[in-house]
Design a protein around this motif. Sequence first.
Motif, PDB file in Angstrom:
ATOM      1  N   ILE A  20       0.830  -1.205   0.000  1.00  0.00           N
ATOM      2  CA  ILE A  20       0.000   0.000   0.000  1.00  0.00           C
ATOM      3  C   ILE A  20       0.865   1.256   0.000  1.00  0.00           C
ATOM      4  O   ILE A  20       0.462   2.297  -0.545  1.00  0.00           O
ATOM      5  N   ALA A  21       2.077   1.181   0.552  1.00  0.00           N
ATOM      6  CA  ALA A  21       2.997   2.316   0.432  1.00  0.00           C
ATOM      7  C   ALA A  21       3.355   2.534  -1.034  1.00  0.00           C
ATOM      8  O   ALA A  21       3.448   3.678  -1.518  1.00  0.00           O
ATOM      9  N   GLY A  22       3.548   1.438  -1.767  1.00  0.00           N
ATOM     10  CA  GLY A  22       3.782   1.547  -3.198  1.00  0.00           C
ATOM     11  C   GLY A  22       2.604   2.176  -3.919  1.00  0.00           C
ATOM     12  O   GLY A  22       2.771   2.984  -4.842  1.00  0.00           O
ATOM     13  N   PHE A 304       6.042  -0.162   7.755  1.00  0.00           N
ATOM     14  CA  PHE A 304       5.166  -0.912   6.854  1.00  0.00           C
ATOM     15  C   PHE A 304       4.077  -1.644   7.623  1.00  0.00           C
ATOM     16  O   PHE A 304       2.946  -1.776   7.149  1.00  0.00           O
ATOM     17  N   VAL A 305       4.408  -2.129   8.823  1.00  0.00           N
ATOM     18  CA  VAL A 305       3.387  -2.755   9.671  1.00  0.00           C
ATOM     19  C   VAL A 305       2.325  -1.726  10.055  1.00  0.00           C
ATOM     20  O   VAL A 305       1.130  -2.008  10.047  1.00  0.00           O
ATOM     21  N   VAL A 306       2.764  -0.512  10.372  1.00  0.00           N
ATOM     22  CA  VAL A 306       1.825   0.566  10.710  1.00  0.00           C
ATOM     23  C   VAL A 306       0.859   0.807   9.555  1.00  0.00           C
ATOM     24  O   VAL A 306      -0.349   0.981   9.754  1.00  0.00           O
ATOM     25  N   PHE A 307       1.378   0.809   8.336  1.00  0.00           N
ATOM     26  CA  PHE A 307       0.522   0.929   7.156  1.00  0.00           C
ATOM     27  C   PHE A 307      -0.366  -0.303   6.990  1.00  0.00           C
ATOM     28  O   PHE A 307      -1.557  -0.206   6.699  1.00  0.00           O
ATOM     29  N   GLY A 308       0.234  -1.478   7.168  1.00  0.00           N
ATOM     30  CA  GLY A 308      -0.459  -2.715   6.852  1.00  0.00           C
ATOM     31  C   GLY A 308      -1.646  -3.030   7.724  1.00  0.00           C
ATOM     32  O   GLY A 308      -2.629  -3.622   7.256  1.00  0.00           O
ATOM     33  N   VAL A 309      -1.599  -2.638   8.995  1.00  0.00           N
ATOM     34  CA  VAL A 309      -2.704  -2.971   9.895  1.00  0.00           C
ATOM     35  C   VAL A 309      -3.887  -2.022   9.739  1.00  0.00           C
ATOM     36  O   VAL A 309      -4.961  -2.259  10.283  1.00  0.00           O
ATOM     37  N   ASN A 310      -3.697  -0.929   8.997  1.00  0.00           N
ATOM     38  CA  ASN A 310      -4.796   0.006   8.728  1.00  0.00           C
ATOM     39  C   ASN A 310      -4.886   0.286   7.227  1.00  0.00           C
ATOM     40  O   ASN A 310      -5.085   1.427   6.795  1.00  0.00           O
ATOM     41  N   ALA A 311      -4.774  -0.771   6.439  1.00  0.00           N
ATOM     42  CA  ALA A 311      -4.669  -0.605   4.990  1.00  0.00           C
ATOM     43  C   ALA A 311      -5.920   0.010   4.375  1.00  0.00           C
ATOM     44  O   ALA A 311      -5.832   0.871   3.492  1.00  0.00           O
ATOM     45  N   ILE A 312      -7.101  -0.421   4.814  1.00  0.00           N
ATOM     46  CA  ILE A 312      -8.343   0.114   4.239  1.00  0.00           C
ATOM     47  C   ILE A 312      -8.473   1.603   4.542  1.00  0.00           C
ATOM     48  O   ILE A 312      -8.834   2.412   3.677  1.00  0.00           O
ATOM     49  N   ALA A 313      -8.165   1.989   5.772  1.00  0.00           N
ATOM     50  CA  ALA A 313      -8.236   3.400   6.146  1.00  0.00           C
ATOM     51  C   ALA A 313      -7.266   4.228   5.306  1.00  0.00           C
ATOM     52  O   ALA A 313      -7.595   5.337   4.861  1.00  0.00           O
ATOM     53  N   LEU A 314      -6.077   3.687   5.075  1.00  0.00           N
ATOM     54  CA  LEU A 314      -5.082   4.399   4.269  1.00  0.00           C
ATOM     55  C   LEU A 314      -5.537   4.513   2.819  1.00  0.00           C
ATOM     56  O   LEU A 314      -5.407   5.575   2.196  1.00  0.00           O
ATOM     57  N   SER A 359       8.323  15.897  -8.639  1.00  0.00           N
ATOM     58  CA  SER A 359       7.134  15.044  -8.661  1.00  0.00           C
ATOM     59  C   SER A 359       7.295  13.853  -7.722  1.00  0.00           C
ATOM     60  O   SER A 359       6.379  13.491  -6.979  1.00  0.00           O
ATOM     61  N   LEU A 360       8.485  13.251  -7.732  1.00  0.00           N
ATOM     62  CA  LEU A 360       8.758  12.130  -6.838  1.00  0.00           C
ATOM     63  C   LEU A 360       8.780  12.591  -5.380  1.00  0.00           C
ATOM     64  O   LEU A 360       8.253  11.901  -4.495  1.00  0.00           O
ATOM     65  N   ALA A 361       9.368  13.758  -5.114  1.00  0.00           N
ATOM     66  CA  ALA A 361       9.413  14.288  -3.745  1.00  0.00           C
ATOM     67  C   ALA A 361       8.015  14.534  -3.205  1.00  0.00           C
ATOM     68  O   ALA A 361       7.739  14.286  -2.020  1.00  0.00           O
ATOM     69  N   PHE A 362       7.122  15.014  -4.058  1.00  0.00           N
ATOM     70  CA  PHE A 362       5.736  15.217  -3.644  1.00  0.00           C
ATOM     71  C   PHE A 362       5.121  13.885  -3.205  1.00  0.00           C
ATOM     72  O   PHE A 362       4.471  13.806  -2.153  1.00  0.00           O
ATOM     73  N   ALA A 363       5.311  12.846  -4.012  1.00  0.00           N
ATOM     74  CA  ALA A 363       4.741  11.541  -3.689  1.00  0.00           C
ATOM     75  C   ALA A 363       5.336  10.978  -2.395  1.00  0.00           C
ATOM     76  O   ALA A 363       4.613  10.422  -1.552  1.00  0.00           O
ATOM     77  N   LEU A 368       4.992  10.103   3.810  1.00  0.00           N
ATOM     78  CA  LEU A 368       5.403  10.490   5.159  1.00  0.00           C
ATOM     79  C   LEU A 368       4.250  11.123   5.940  1.00  0.00           C
ATOM     80  O   LEU A 368       4.096  10.866   7.145  1.00  0.00           O
ATOM     81  N   VAL A 369       3.455  11.951   5.273  1.00  0.00           N
ATOM     82  CA  VAL A 369       2.295  12.555   5.937  1.00  0.00           C
ATOM     83  C   VAL A 369       1.345  11.472   6.430  1.00  0.00           C
ATOM     84  O   VAL A 369       0.890  11.489   7.588  1.00  0.00           O
ATOM     85  N   TRP A 370       1.055  10.508   5.564  1.00  0.00           N
ATOM     86  CA  TRP A 370       0.118   9.457   5.955  1.00  0.00           C
ATOM     87  C   TRP A 370       0.734   8.466   6.941  1.00  0.00           C
ATOM     88  O   TRP A 370       0.023   7.889   7.769  1.00  0.00           O
ATOM     89  N   LEU A 371       2.051   8.316   6.894  1.00  0.00           N
ATOM     90  CA  LEU A 371       2.693   7.490   7.910  1.00  0.00           C
ATOM     91  C   LEU A 371       2.514   8.113   9.284  1.00  0.00           C
ATOM     92  O   LEU A 371       2.233   7.416  10.271  1.00  0.00           O
TER      93      LEU A 371
END
Length: 386
Positions: A20-22, A304-314, A359-363, A368-371
């Motif tokens: 989901i980070a990808g 990545f675990v932080v992202f993974g356990v709330n994947a739908i919300a992200l 463009s890459l820095a924005f992404a 980082l914001v969502w992390l």
Amino acid sequence: MPSLPAARLVSLDAFRGITIAGMVLVNNPGSWATIYWPLAHAEWHGWTPTDLIFPFFLFIVGVAIPLAFGKRVAAARNTDVDSDAAARRGSNRDLYLKVVRRTLIIFALGLFLNLFPYFRFATFRIPGVLQRIALCYFFAAIIFLKTRLRTQLLVAVGLLLIYWLLMSWLAAPGYAPGDLSKEGSLASFIDRVVLRRHIWSQGKVYDPEGILSTIPALATTLSGVLAGQWLRTTKADHEKVAGMFAAGVVCIVLGWAWNPFFPINKSLWTSSYVLFTAGMALQLLAFCYWLIDIKEYRRWAKPFVVFGVNAIALFVGTGLMAKLLGLIKVPASDGTRISLHNWIYRNLFLSWAPPYRASLAFALTMILVWLGLMWILYRRKVFLKV
């Protein structure tokens, strides 16, 4: 095949988080006109790293099914026929209701994202990523609950062969059998006829999450179901890793061997694409399982675990934010009004970096914001699940 009780795999959460980070990375460039090629989908046939993201999602959904339901299914199948029959029927009914409920919620979230913010019901797109995940989850879960491993393998193989035969032998009106172009494929024709004004507006003549291509997408999910059952066996951990890695190599080789006859294509979700991406997913899961759950090198995987356990919300949150950033208008330096997305990109990124790097820095900043937001939920033990 003897199995162990389901335990939460940190490696699966990390794998989900990496995926989901990808997705956040490739879906949120500063400008769609300046994207490095690995962060863009293949134009049609072929693949890029971006084309691995969606099948990885479906594979992970499949892996989670036996981990979530396997213990109860095994207990129900081992229950004496005469004793506790009513309890067994009640347990099965609860499982089916849970599958239906989760399917409907995920599908509804996908429709909401497509409708937001204008809610134009006459022309909104019906298919989508979450909608495909919901359908594949539903059918894969039912197949898992109703059949055993050998049947599940046969179903997955059968789906790939049936889809290949349909796409190779049946012709869309006005096109030759086996035409795999955007306009001429059987899958594209069915999408145009059935979905009409509810097709993907950028595709126009096809939908990448269309109707017929959901058949092989289910096979992708079933490959995850098979992997999940392999992880639940009592085999030694290193044997599990070796088995997944070997199966991954076989799938990749078979996918490449099929490619000249039925090209790897994400939008058509070709059978070769299913095998190739399932092989890649098996190898990445094997690596994560070995590194995180066996060797217990876990610190690197925490984000990545932080992202993974709330994947739908992200997923939903980033989708809504992207739309809002494009909807909100602010004054530009020349007196015109531009989207908040463009204002942030121009003033905070393009002002100091060349276009592709900006463009890459924005992404990366979006990640980082969502992390940070997901870390707050994680620290407070808030896990938004459906």
